[in-house]
Design an enzyme around this catalytic site. Sequence first.
Site, PDB file in Angstrom:
ATOM      1  N   GLY A   1      12.110  -1.944  -3.892  1.00 19.19           N
ATOM      2  CA  GLY A   1      11.220  -2.414  -2.830  1.00 19.19           C
ATOM      3  C   GLY A   1       9.786  -2.567  -3.295  1.00 19.19           C
ATOM      4  O   GLY A   1       9.193  -1.623  -3.790  1.00 19.19           O
ATOM      5  N   SER A   2       9.211  -3.746  -3.139  1.00 12.02           N
ATOM      6  CA  SER A   2       7.890  -3.968  -3.719  1.00 12.02           C
ATOM      7  C   SER A   2       7.285  -5.278  -3.225  1.00 12.02           C
ATOM      8  O   SER A   2       7.736  -5.838  -2.222  1.00 12.02           O
ATOM      9  CB  SER A   2       7.991  -3.964  -5.250  1.00 12.02           C
ATOM     10  OG  SER A   2       9.138  -4.671  -5.665  1.00 12.02           O
ATOM     11  N   ARG A   3       6.296  -5.792  -3.974  1.00 10.10           N
ATOM     12  CA  ARG A   3       5.544  -6.963  -3.521  1.00 10.10           C
ATOM     13  C   ARG A   3       5.043  -7.759  -4.726  1.00 10.10           C
ATOM     14  O   ARG A   3       4.680  -7.199  -5.759  1.00 10.10           O
ATOM     15  CB  ARG A   3       4.365  -6.471  -2.675  1.00 10.10           C
ATOM     16  CG  ARG A   3       3.288  -7.495  -2.356  1.00 10.10           C
ATOM     17  CD  ARG A   3       2.212  -6.844  -1.527  1.00 10.10           C
ATOM     18  NE  ARG A   3       1.104  -7.754  -1.227  1.00 10.10           N
ATOM     19  CZ  ARG A   3       0.394  -7.699  -0.114  1.00 10.10           C
ATOM     20  NH1 ARG A   3       0.662  -6.792   0.795  1.00 10.10           N
ATOM     21  NH2 ARG A   3      -0.592  -8.540   0.098  1.00 10.10           N
TER      22      ARG A   3
END
EC number: 4.1.1.65
Length: 220
Positions: A188-190
């Site tokens: 999970g990240s950006r």
Amino acid sequence: MKNQNTPIAFEGFPFIAGFAALTLLTALSAGKLCSAILYGFSALFALLTLFSLYFFRNPQRTPPADERAVVAPADGTVIVVDRVPVTPLGHEALKISIFMSVFNVHVNRVPFSGRVVELTHTPGKFFDVRDSRSSCENERSTIVLETVSGLRMAFVQVAGLIARRIVCYARNGEMLERGKRYGLIRFGSRLDVYLPPDVQPLVKLGDKTIAGETVLGRLG
């Protein structure tokens, strides 16, 4: 830069091998001891093995034929489309941010072909990546890329509340090819993309992106 053509990203191999070994070990022990608890653990480790295979999947992607197209660096959901004054480019730019949930493919791809002119890793905090502070305060890896025409853009891997392991294969001075794999962020990240301010965005808030295929904009 490492060229990964395997269907599973090699960063996932230790997780997959570890959970698979635990599955086998607990299953054998459960059979010998007739232990329902060990059978339960074996089932849990088997599920974790399958999840690791799913999470670290590394599908093939085909960039669009239009060579002016800037493609998404990540699978996910667009959470920012805005022109911002403070950027890794040192001037105003069009910023497009993509949020990757734990269920998205987490292999990252090069948005546009060009040469790496700046590569920096910045230690930082671990705010939720949907928090606006994450772009400038979280741990992140930034690539500034220069195209053959001299235009510059930047793309930034941002670590988050759960995702605290950024992997970047690129090196300073290296030529990168659009759509090729260049890194990964775990769990999970950006990804933030900064384009020249005159580029018109071709995505909007809430749009789903496919790394290496979805067109974010076109360079002039």
